[in-house]
Design a protein around this motif. Structure first.
Motif, short mmCIF file in Angstrom:
data_model
loop_
_atom_site.label_atom_id
_atom_site.label_comp_id
_atom_site.label_asym_id
_atom_site.label_seq_id
_atom_site.Cartn_x
_atom_site.Cartn_y
_atom_site.Cartn_z
N ILE A 1 -15.13 58.55 -10.41
CA ILE A 1 -14.45 58.45 -9.14
C ILE A 1 -13.96 57.02 -9.03
CG2 ILE A 1 -14.67 58.56 -6.64
CD1 ILE A 1 -16.90 60.60 -7.05
N ILE A 2 -12.67 56.84 -8.91
CA ILE A 2 -12.09 55.51 -8.83
C ILE A 2 -11.54 55.34 -7.42
CG2 ILE A 2 -10.32 53.97 -9.73
CD1 ILE A 2 -10.54 55.56 -12.38
N TYR A 3 -12.07 54.33 -6.73
CA TYR A 3 -11.63 54.06 -5.38
C TYR A 3 -10.53 53.00 -5.41
CZ TYR A 3 -15.91 56.43 -4.05
OH TYR A 3 -16.89 57.36 -3.90
N PHE A 4 -9.55 53.16 -4.58
CA PHE A 4 -8.52 52.13 -4.47
C PHE A 4 -8.11 52.04 -3.02
CE2 PHE A 4 -6.45 56.10 -5.38
CZ PHE A 4 -5.38 56.14 -4.50
N GLU A 5 -7.60 50.88 -2.67
CA GLU A 5 -7.19 50.68 -1.29
C GLU A 5 -5.76 51.16 -1.11
OE1 GLU A 5 -8.13 46.94 0.56
OE2 GLU A 5 -9.61 46.54 -1.01
N ASN A 6 -5.50 51.69 0.05
CA ASN A 6 -4.17 52.19 0.35
C ASN A 6 -3.63 51.39 1.54
OD1 ASN A 6 -1.92 53.72 0.31
ND2 ASN A 6 -2.87 55.59 1.04
N TRP A 7 -2.48 50.80 1.35
CA TRP A 7 -1.91 50.00 2.42
C TRP A 7 -0.62 50.65 2.91
CZ3 TRP A 7 -3.25 47.34 -2.24
CH2 TRP A 7 -4.44 46.66 -2.15
N THR A 8 -0.30 50.34 4.13
CA THR A 8 0.96 50.86 4.66
C THR A 8 2.11 50.06 4.07
OG1 THR A 8 0.79 49.37 6.55
CG2 THR A 8 -0.10 51.58 6.83
N ALA A 9 3.25 50.70 3.95
CA ALA A 9 4.41 50.05 3.32
C ALA A 9 5.01 48.96 4.22
CB ALA A 9 5.47 51.09 3.00
N ASP A 10 4.72 49.01 5.50
CA ASP A 10 5.34 48.03 6.41
C ASP A 10 4.41 46.86 6.73
OD1 ASP A 10 3.54 49.51 7.82
OD2 ASP A 10 4.81 49.84 9.57
N ARG A 11 3.48 46.53 5.81
CA ARG A 11 2.62 45.36 6.05
C ARG A 11 3.46 44.10 5.99
NH1 ARG A 11 -2.61 44.38 2.90
NH2 ARG A 11 -1.18 44.17 1.18
N SER A 12 3.11 43.18 6.85
CA SER A 12 3.85 41.92 6.85
C SER A 12 3.27 40.98 5.78
CB SER A 12 3.75 41.25 8.22
OG SER A 12 2.42 40.81 8.43
N ALA A 13 4.03 39.97 5.43
CA ALA A 13 3.57 38.99 4.44
C ALA A 13 2.32 38.28 4.94
CB ALA A 13 4.69 37.98 4.15
N ALA A 14 2.22 38.04 6.24
CA ALA A 14 1.05 37.38 6.82
C ALA A 14 -0.20 38.25 6.63
CB ALA A 14 1.27 37.08 8.29
N GLU A 15 -0.07 39.56 6.81
CA GLU A 15 -1.22 40.46 6.62
C GLU A 15 -1.65 40.48 5.15
OE1 GLU A 15 -0.74 43.96 9.94
OE2 GLU A 15 0.65 43.97 8.23
N ILE A 16 -0.68 40.46 4.26
CA ILE A 16 -0.99 40.46 2.84
C ILE A 16 -1.74 39.18 2.48
CG2 ILE A 16 0.02 40.37 0.52
CD1 ILE A 16 2.29 42.14 1.62
N ARG A 17 -1.24 38.03 2.95
CA ARG A 17 -1.90 36.76 2.67
C ARG A 17 -3.30 36.71 3.27
NH1 ARG A 17 3.07 34.68 3.91
NH2 ARG A 17 4.29 34.18 2.07
N ALA A 18 -3.45 37.24 4.49
CA ALA A 18 -4.77 37.25 5.14
C ALA A 18 -5.76 38.08 4.32
CB ALA A 18 -4.66 37.80 6.55
N ASP A 19 -5.29 39.18 3.76
CA ASP A 19 -6.16 40.01 2.92
C ASP A 19 -6.53 39.26 1.64
OD1 ASP A 19 -7.53 42.40 2.35
OD2 ASP A 19 -5.91 43.04 1.02
N TRP A 20 -5.57 38.58 1.04
CA TRP A 20 -5.85 37.78 -0.16
C TRP A 20 -6.90 36.72 0.14
CZ3 TRP A 20 -0.21 36.46 -1.99
CH2 TRP A 20 0.36 37.58 -2.60
#
Length: 155
Positions: free
Chosen positions: A59-78
């Protein structure tokens, strides 16, 4: 050495074929046993000496993100993932430091600790480096026997 200079393969094969074609009383039974033993040996080697395990289900788990994430949300996750990795590394480094101290080995993690403080902040870096609370375990029967009889205290 002179015997191997001129090998007569054809003569050997014709002699073998003549021997096989001679009518013998149990010729077909012997052939059947020889083939069955050969098959058994090859099957046993394949099955038991060269084992093959079927791949297990994963069983391989992966995260699923919405396509309309902002660059700020992506950086915050990083940043959150980088902080978590830094925290785990600081805890592991503190364990190595304690181990090195117990063996008397020089282990300097000052540079890495500086990066951890810059990444996580002073309080979180200190918490990651802190020694975890000891786990309370009950003494074993052998340990109690080694300590000897203890006088009972009246409460």
């Amino acid at each position: 050495m002179g015997m191997f200079n001129k090998m007569d393969v054809g003569g050997g094969l014709s002699d073998f074929w003549a021997y096989i074609r001679e009518p013998r009383p149990h010729r077909w039974a012997v052939w059947g046993v020889a083939l069955a033993l050969t098959w058994l040996i090859f099957t046993g080697v394949e099955k038991y000496l060269i084992p093959y395990e079927k791949p297990k289900e994963q069983i391989i788990y992966f995260e699923n993100w919405t396509a309309d994430r902002s660059a700020a949300e992506i950086r915050a996750d990083w940043v959150a993932r980088a902080k978590e990795t830094t925290r785990r590394n600081a805890q592991k480094r503190a364990e190595y430091q304690r181990f090195a101290d117990s063996l008397g080995i020089e282990y300097d993690s000052a540079e890495a600790d500086k990066v951890t403080r810059e990444t996580l902040g002073e309080e979180e870096a200190a918490a990651a480096k802190a020694k975890p609370a000891p786990v309370q375990t009950r003494s074993t029967l052998a340990e109690r026997a080694a300590r000897g009889a203890q006088p009972k205290t009246a409460d």
